[in-house]
Design an enzyme around this catalytic site. Structure first.
Site, PDB file in Angstrom:
ATOM      1  N   CYS A 140       8.808  23.535 -19.714  1.00  0.00           N
ATOM      2  CA  CYS A 140       9.245  23.988 -18.392  1.00  0.00           C
ATOM      3  C   CYS A 140       8.642  25.355 -18.082  1.00  0.00           C
ATOM      4  O   CYS A 140       8.151  26.051 -18.954  1.00  0.00           O
ATOM      5  CB  CYS A 140      10.762  24.118 -18.368  1.00  0.00           C
ATOM      6  SG  CYS A 140      11.579  22.626 -18.874  1.00  0.00           S
ATOM      7  N   ARG A 181       1.513  23.830 -17.369  1.00  0.00           N
ATOM      8  CA  ARG A 181       2.453  23.527 -18.469  1.00  0.00           C
ATOM      9  C   ARG A 181       2.995  22.109 -18.338  1.00  0.00           C
ATOM     10  O   ARG A 181       3.683  21.608 -19.218  1.00  0.00           O
ATOM     11  CB  ARG A 181       3.611  24.534 -18.462  1.00  0.00           C
ATOM     12  CG  ARG A 181       3.194  25.971 -18.684  1.00  0.00           C
ATOM     13  CD  ARG A 181       4.312  26.939 -18.303  1.00  0.00           C
ATOM     14  NE  ARG A 181       5.440  26.877 -19.207  1.00  0.00           N
ATOM     15  CZ  ARG A 181       5.498  27.553 -20.368  1.00  0.00           C
ATOM     16  NH1 ARG A 181       4.487  28.299 -20.721  1.00  0.00           N
ATOM     17  NH2 ARG A 181       6.534  27.469 -21.156  1.00  0.00           N
ATOM     18  N   TRP A 205       9.973  20.112 -17.253  1.00  0.00           N
ATOM     19  CA  TRP A 205       9.315  19.065 -18.037  1.00  0.00           C
ATOM     20  C   TRP A 205      10.462  18.339 -18.731  1.00  0.00           C
ATOM     21  O   TRP A 205      11.076  18.869 -19.660  1.00  0.00           O
ATOM     22  CB  TRP A 205       8.372  19.729 -19.032  1.00  0.00           C
ATOM     23  CG  TRP A 205       7.768  18.835 -20.056  1.00  0.00           C
ATOM     24  CD1 TRP A 205       8.224  18.628 -21.331  1.00  0.00           C
ATOM     25  CD2 TRP A 205       6.596  18.020 -19.936  1.00  0.00           C
ATOM     26  NE1 TRP A 205       7.413  17.742 -21.980  1.00  0.00           N
ATOM     27  CE2 TRP A 205       6.405  17.357 -21.162  1.00  0.00           C
ATOM     28  CE3 TRP A 205       5.692  17.798 -18.918  1.00  0.00           C
ATOM     29  CZ2 TRP A 205       5.346  16.474 -21.391  1.00  0.00           C
ATOM     30  CZ3 TRP A 205       4.642  16.927 -19.149  1.00  0.00           C
ATOM     31  CH2 TRP A 205       4.480  16.278 -20.368  1.00  0.00           C
ATOM     32  N   ASN A 215      14.376  26.928 -20.168  1.00  0.00           N
ATOM     33  CA  ASN A 215      13.311  26.209 -20.866  1.00  0.00           C
ATOM     34  C   ASN A 215      13.742  26.137 -22.320  1.00  0.00           C
ATOM     35  O   ASN A 215      14.076  27.154 -22.918  1.00  0.00           O
ATOM     36  CB  ASN A 215      11.975  26.959 -20.744  1.00  0.00           C
ATOM     37  CG  ASN A 215      10.868  26.265 -21.542  1.00  0.00           C
ATOM     38  OD1 ASN A 215      10.971  25.071 -21.826  1.00  0.00           O
ATOM     39  ND2 ASN A 215       9.850  27.019 -21.920  1.00  0.00           N
ATOM     40  N   GLY A 216      13.787  24.915 -22.888  1.00  0.00           N
ATOM     41  CA  GLY A 216      14.169  24.775 -24.295  1.00  0.00           C
ATOM     42  C   GLY A 216      15.038  23.550 -24.485  1.00  0.00           C
ATOM     43  O   GLY A 216      15.133  22.694 -23.612  1.00  0.00           O
ATOM     44  N   GLU A 230      -9.332  10.621 -38.441  1.00  0.00           N
ATOM     45  CA  GLU A 230      -8.969  11.548 -37.354  1.00  0.00           C
ATOM     46  C   GLU A 230      -9.983  12.691 -37.258  1.00  0.00           C
ATOM     47  O   GLU A 230     -10.422  13.059 -36.174  1.00  0.00           O
ATOM     48  CB  GLU A 230      -7.556  12.084 -37.587  1.00  0.00           C
ATOM     49  CG  GLU A 230      -7.101  13.197 -36.675  1.00  0.00           C
ATOM     50  CD  GLU A 230      -7.097  12.860 -35.177  1.00  0.00           C
ATOM     51  OE1 GLU A 230      -7.242  11.668 -34.822  1.00  0.00           O
ATOM     52  OE2 GLU A 230      -6.997  13.790 -34.368  1.00  0.00           O
ATOM     53  N   LYS A 235     -12.203  13.383 -33.871  1.00  0.00           N
ATOM     54  CA  LYS A 235     -12.169  14.675 -33.176  1.00  0.00           C
ATOM     55  C   LYS A 235     -13.573  15.227 -33.011  1.00  0.00           C
ATOM     56  O   LYS A 235     -13.959  15.698 -31.954  1.00  0.00           O
ATOM     57  CB  LYS A 235     -11.336  15.695 -33.971  1.00  0.00           C
ATOM     58  CG  LYS A 235      -9.862  15.625 -33.729  1.00  0.00           C
ATOM     59  CD  LYS A 235      -9.518  16.025 -32.323  1.00  0.00           C
ATOM     60  CE  LYS A 235      -8.315  15.323 -31.730  1.00  0.00           C
ATOM     61  NZ  LYS A 235      -8.071  13.965 -31.960  1.00  0.00           N
ATOM     62  N   GLU A 276     -15.692  13.116 -30.492  1.00  0.00           N
ATOM     63  CA  GLU A 276     -15.275  13.082 -29.076  1.00  0.00           C
ATOM     64  C   GLU A 276     -15.486  14.425 -28.375  1.00  0.00           C
ATOM     65  O   GLU A 276     -15.611  14.464 -27.160  1.00  0.00           O
ATOM     66  CB  GLU A 276     -13.832  12.613 -28.916  1.00  0.00           C
ATOM     67  CG  GLU A 276     -12.750  13.530 -29.415  1.00  0.00           C
ATOM     68  CD  GLU A 276     -11.354  13.014 -29.039  1.00  0.00           C
ATOM     69  OE1 GLU A 276     -11.190  12.422 -27.968  1.00  0.00           O
ATOM     70  OE2 GLU A 276     -10.438  13.212 -29.837  1.00  0.00           O
ATOM     71  N   HIS A 326     -19.579   1.218 -51.589  1.00  0.00           N
ATOM     72  CA  HIS A 326     -19.846  -0.107 -50.984  1.00  0.00           C
ATOM     73  C   HIS A 326     -20.686   0.016 -49.727  1.00  0.00           C
ATOM     74  O   HIS A 326     -20.619  -0.835 -48.844  1.00  0.00           O
ATOM     75  CB  HIS A 326     -18.517  -0.811 -50.668  1.00  0.00           C
ATOM     76  CG  HIS A 326     -17.659  -0.991 -51.868  1.00  0.00           C
ATOM     77  ND1 HIS A 326     -17.911  -1.935 -52.834  1.00  0.00           N
ATOM     78  CD2 HIS A 326     -16.589  -0.286 -52.313  1.00  0.00           C
ATOM     79  CE1 HIS A 326     -17.011  -1.843 -53.798  1.00  0.00           C
ATOM     80  NE2 HIS A 326     -16.187  -0.852 -53.500  1.00  0.00           N
ATOM     81  N   LYS A 357      -7.902  11.835 -20.371  1.00  0.00           N
ATOM     82  CA  LYS A 357      -6.754  12.211 -21.212  1.00  0.00           C
ATOM     83  C   LYS A 357      -5.872  10.989 -21.455  1.00  0.00           C
ATOM     84  O   LYS A 357      -5.309  10.821 -22.511  1.00  0.00           O
ATOM     85  CB  LYS A 357      -5.941  13.330 -20.560  1.00  0.00           C
ATOM     86  CG  LYS A 357      -4.746  13.801 -21.391  1.00  0.00           C
ATOM     87  CD  LYS A 357      -5.182  14.325 -22.747  1.00  0.00           C
ATOM     88  CE  LYS A 357      -4.021  14.639 -23.663  1.00  0.00           C
ATOM     89  NZ  LYS A 357      -4.451  14.872 -25.060  1.00  0.00           N
TER      90      LYS A 357
HETATM   91  C1  AGP Z   1      -7.504  11.562 -28.940  1.00  0.00           C
HETATM   92  O1  AGP Z   1      -8.076  12.807 -29.224  1.00  0.00           O
HETATM   93  C2  AGP Z   1      -8.184  10.840 -27.823  1.00  0.00           C
HETATM   94  N1  AGP Z   1      -8.173  11.617 -26.653  1.00  0.00           N
HETATM   95  C3  AGP Z   1      -7.706   9.414 -27.638  1.00  0.00           C
HETATM   96  O2  AGP Z   1      -8.155   8.708 -28.778  1.00  0.00           O
HETATM   97  C4  AGP Z   1      -6.189   9.173 -27.509  1.00  0.00           C
HETATM   98  O3  AGP Z   1      -5.546   9.426 -28.732  1.00  0.00           O
HETATM   99  C5  AGP Z   1      -5.970   7.691 -27.123  1.00  0.00           C
HETATM  100  O4  AGP Z   1      -6.571   7.471 -25.867  1.00  0.00           O
HETATM  101  C6  AGP Z   1      -4.485   7.302 -27.065  1.00  0.00           C
HETATM  102  O5  AGP Z   1      -3.829   8.024 -26.062  1.00  0.00           O
HETATM  103  P1  AGP Z   1      -2.209   7.955 -26.014  1.00  0.00           P
HETATM  104  O6  AGP Z   1      -1.726   8.576 -27.291  1.00  0.00           O
HETATM  105  O7  AGP Z   1      -1.835   8.757 -24.799  1.00  0.00           O
HETATM  106  O8  AGP Z   1      -1.811   6.529 -25.918  1.00  0.00           O
END
Ligand code: AGP
Length: 610
Positions: free
Chosen positions: A2, A27, A74, A98-99, A483, A487, A490, A506, A605
Site C-alpha cells: 500500500c 507500488r 494493495w 500499510n502492513g 532458475e 534468469k 531472460e 550424459h 510480466k
Molecule cells: C520469471 O522470471 C519469468 N518472468 C516468467 O518465467 C514467469 O515466472 C512466468 O511467466 C510465470 O508467471 P506467473 O508466476 O505470474 O504465473
C-alpha cells in the site's frame, strides 16, 4: 504494498494527496482514497480501481482543505472494493495503514462485543476503532494511538487524523516503511520518498516504534517503545524522481532482490504458531482432515514459478511422504493426466493471470481435484478460481524477472509442507518447531546472503561477454540451477542451461571448455561429495567453475577459482538462499551488457495468452 501520503501546511491538500498517491502507483494497488478536514468536518472520498477514477470523482466538488491523508491499497485482507478502500473511519478518527495486523480477528471480535460496528473486511478498520475507543475516554490523539497499538501484533505504518484535533497528523511505523517530509512551514508523511520529493528533499526515515506528530508549528518524534523523544535530523535526498521510485536502486529488479528479507518476513508473518507447532490452516481455508485425506499432490506452474513447484516436490515428499507430480502448466491439460480421487493441485503463479496456468487449474478442477493457489495478487483470476489460497505478501513485483515472488513462493511451500506433514502425523511437534525457528531466521539469513553482491559483481565483470553458461545442481537445488539459467537468459540474452549435475556425463560434458563458465551449487548436504566430483570433471576439461557454497565448506577451495559463500540453513531453505547470488549474477551481467533489465525484449510480466 500500500501507499500512504499525508500533508499539513498552507497549501490545498487535495492535489498534493492525489499527486503523491500517483507517485506511489509503482507500488501496485487496486483501490485508493483520501480524507481531508474542512472546518473541522471529516471528508472521505474512496474508489475501487485507479487513482484516475478517484480524481474524476472529486474534480466536480472543488474540494479545499489544508490537512489530509491519502492511501493506495494493495489488498491483503478483503477484496479490492470501495468499502475496503482506505481511509477507514470510526467516530471522528480516520486511519490509513500499510502492513498486516496478525491478530485483527480477535481484536475485531472483542470490539464488536463492546458494540463497535464494522463496515469493511479489512484488518485496518480495527485500528480506527481501537484509537476511537481511547479518545472517547478522553485521551488525546497521541496517547490514544499509543494505547491502541499496544493491542496490535503485526506490521504497520499508519497515518491518523482526528476531527477533535484538526491541526494534527500522527504517523507511526512498525515493520512497514514510513517517512516524513520537512518543508517550509509544511509537513508530509509518506510510505516512500517519491510522494513528496516535488515539494521537499528533506526527509526523515522513521524507525520501528517512532511516532511522529505533525502540526502547523512543526514535527516532533517520540519512540513509543523506548518512550524517549527522537532527535530529528533530516536527510537531504539527492535522488532524481525516477531513482526515488526505485528507492534509490538503479532498477526495480535490484530493489526487489533487496526487498526479499521484508517480503519473506511479511509472507510468513502470522501463518504458523511455534508453541502450537502447527500452521494456521484457517487462513488458507484448508483443514487438517482434508490434508490428512490427500492421496496425491500435483503442482503446476510456468517459468520461475515452475521452478518453485519443482522445489515444492522435494519439500512435500521429504517432509510429508505424499507423492507429488510436477507439470509445466502448458503441458498438463494436453497429456490426459490421471488425477486420482483425493488429489490436490497446487497452482503457483505470481500474477494469478498466466493463461497456461489458469487452463491447467481449470482442467484439474474438471478432473475432480481440489485446488490451492499460491499467488501474489489478491483477487486475481487464479485466486478467485481456487478452493484454497495462500497469498504471498511480497508486494507488487515490477521487474519482469521474478525474484522476491519466487522466494516467497518457496517460503509458502515450506509452510504448506509442514502443514501436510503435521496433519498426516508424520512430523513430531519438536521437528515442526525446529523448522519454524529456522524459517523465522530466514529474513536475516537472506540479508547476510545479499552481502555476496560485491563478489558477484567481480564475477559478472569477468564473464559478461561469454555466449554460454551451464548451471549444475543436485537434489533440492537442481531446480535452482534451472532458475539461475532462466534468469540469466531472460535478462542478458546469453544462452544458459540448468542441469541436474549427475546428468553432465550424459551429454553436456561435451560442451565443457574454457569459454563456458559452469555455476555449481554445492550445498553442505547428502549429495555434496557428488557435486564436488562434478566440479572436478569440469575443471579437468578446462572448464571454469563458479561455486556457490555454504560458509565453512573447506573442501571446495581446490575445486573452483570463484567461490561465493552463503549462510548455512536447513536443507529445505537452501534453495531460497542459493537463488540470491544467481539472481544478482543475472542482474549484473544484464547491466554490463546494457540490456533492459526491468523490461527485457520479447517478455511480458504476465503471459495472459496461450
Ligand atoms: C520469471 O522470471 C519469468 N518472468 C516468467 O518465467 C514467469 O515466472 C512466468 O511467466 C510465470 O508467471 P506467473 O508466476 O505470474 O504465473
Amino acid at each position: 504494498m500500500c501507499g500512504i501520503v499525508g500533508y499539513i501546511g498552507p497549501k490545498n491538500v487535495i492535489p498534493i494527496l492525489i499527486n503523491g498517491l500517483k507517485k506511489l502507483e509503482y507500488r501496485g494497488y487496486d483501490s485508493a482514497g483520501i480524507c481531508f478536514l474542512n472546518d473541522g468536518q471529516i471528508g472521505i472520498r474512496r474508489c475501487a480501481g485507479k487513482i484516475k477514477a478517484l480524481e474524476t470523482s472529486i474534480k466536480k466538488d472543488r474540494l479545499k482543505s489544508l490537512i489530509g491523508i491519502g492511501h493506495t491499497r494493495w489488498a491483503t485482507h478483503g477484496k479490492p472494493t470501495e468499502e475496503n478502500a482506505h481511509p477507514h473511519r470510526a467516530g471522528g478518527i480516520v486511519v490509513v495503514h500499510n502492513g498486516i495486523i496478525e491478530n485483527y480477528i480477535e481484536l475485531k471480535e472483542a470490539l464488536k462485543k463492546k458494540g463497535h460496528k464494522f463496515t469493511s473486511e479489512t484488518d485496518t478498520e480495527v485500528i480506527c476503532h481501537l484509537i476511537y475507543s481511547y479518545t472517547k475516554k478522553g485521551d488525546n490523539l497521541e496517547l490514544a494511538t499509543k494505547k491502541a497499538l499496544k493491542h496490535v501484533d503485526g506490521a504497520y505504518a499508519i497515518g491518523v487524523i482526528s476531527e477533535a484535533e484538526p491541526d494534527k497528523i500522527i504517523a507511526v511505523k512498525n515493520d512497514s516503511p514510513l517517512c516524513i517530509g520537512i518543508g517550509k512551514g509544511e509537513y508530509f508523511i509518506a510510505s516512500d520518498i517519491p510522494a513528496f520529493l516535488k515539494y521537499t528533499r528533506d526527509a526523515i526515515i522513521l524507525e520501528n516504534g517512532d511516532m511522529a506528530t505533525l502540526t502547523r508549528e512543526g514535527c516532533s518524534i517520540t519512540n513509543i517503545i523506548s518512550n524517549k523523544p527522537v532527535r530529528i535530523k533530516p536527510t537531504t535526498i539527492t535522488w532524481s524522481p525516477a531513482m526515488a521510485e526505485k528507492g534509490g536502486y538503479k532498477h526495480f529488479m535490484l530493489k526487489e532482490i533487496y526487498e526479499q528479507p521484508r517480503a519473506v518476513a511479511d509472507t510468513i508473518r502470522g501463518r504458523f504458531s511455534v508453541e502450537k507447532a502447527d500452521v494456521n490452516l484457517k487462513e488458507f481455508s484448508l483443514d487438517k482432515a482434508a490434508l490428512k485425506g490427500l492421496n496425491k499432490i500435483f503442482l503446476v506452474a510456468c517459468g520461475t514459478s515452475w521452478h518453485a513447484a519443482l522445489v515444492g516436490k522435494y519439500m512435500i515428499e521429504d517432509m510429508a511422504r505424499i507423492p507429488c507430480e510436477v507439470d509445466i502448466a502448458s503441458e498438463f491439460r494436453y497429456r490426459r493426466p490421471l488425477v486420482p480421487k483425493g488429489s490436490l493441485m497446487i497452482v503457483i503463479t505470481q500474477s494469478g493471470e498466466t493463461a497456461d496456468t489458469l487452463a491447467a487449474q481449470k482442467e484439474a478442477k474438471r478432473l475432480g481435484a481440489k485446488t490451492l493457489t499460491i499467488c501474489n495478487v489478491v483477487g486475481s483470476t487464479s485466486s478467485r478460481d481456487a478452493d484454497s489460497i495462500f497469498y504471498t505478501h511480497s508486494g507488487p513485483e515490477i521487474g519482469v524477472a521474478s525474484t522476491k515472488a519466487f522466494t516467497t513462493q518457496l517460503s509458502a511451500l515450506y509452510i504448506f509442507s509442514i502443514a501436510v506433514a503435521r496433519a498426516r502425523g508424520g512430523m513430531k511437534p519438536a521437528k515442526a518447531r525446529e523448522l519454524f525457528e529456522d524459517l523465522l531466521q530466514l529474513p536475516e539469513k537472506i540479508e547476510s546472503a545479499l552481502h555476496c553482491d560485491k563478489e558477484i559483481q567481480k564475477i559478472a565483470r569477468k564473464f559478461h561477454k561469454v555466449n554460454d553458461f551451464l548451471y549444475l545442481g543436485r537434489g533440492i537445488n537442481y531446480p535452482i540451477a534451472l532458475e539461475g539459467a532462466l534468469k540469466l537468459k531472460e535478462i542478458s540474452y546469453i544462452h544458459a542451461e540448468g542441469y541436474p549435475a549427475g546428468e553432465m556425463k550424459h551429454g553436456p560434458i561435451a560442451l565443457i571448455d574454457s569459454n563456458m563458465p559452469v555455476v555449481a551449487l554445492a550445498h553442505d548436504d547428502h549429495v555434496l561429495e557428488k557435486i564436488l566430483s562434478n566440479m572436478e570433471e569440469v575443471k579437468s576439461r578446462g572448464g571454469k567453475v563458479i561455486a556457490i557454497a555454504t560458509e565453512g565448506n573447506t573442501k571446495i577451495k581446490a575445486r573452483a577459482p570463484h567461490i561465493v559463500y552463503l549462510p548455512k540453513t536447513n536443507y529445505y531453505l537452501t534453495p531460497i538462499i542459493f537463488s540470491i547470488p544467481l539472481h544478482l549474477l543475472a542482474y549484473h551481467i544484464s547491466v554490463l551488457r546494457k540490456c533492459n533489465v526491468d523490461q527485457p525484449r520479447n517478455l511480458a510480466k504476465s503471459v495472459t495468452v496461450e
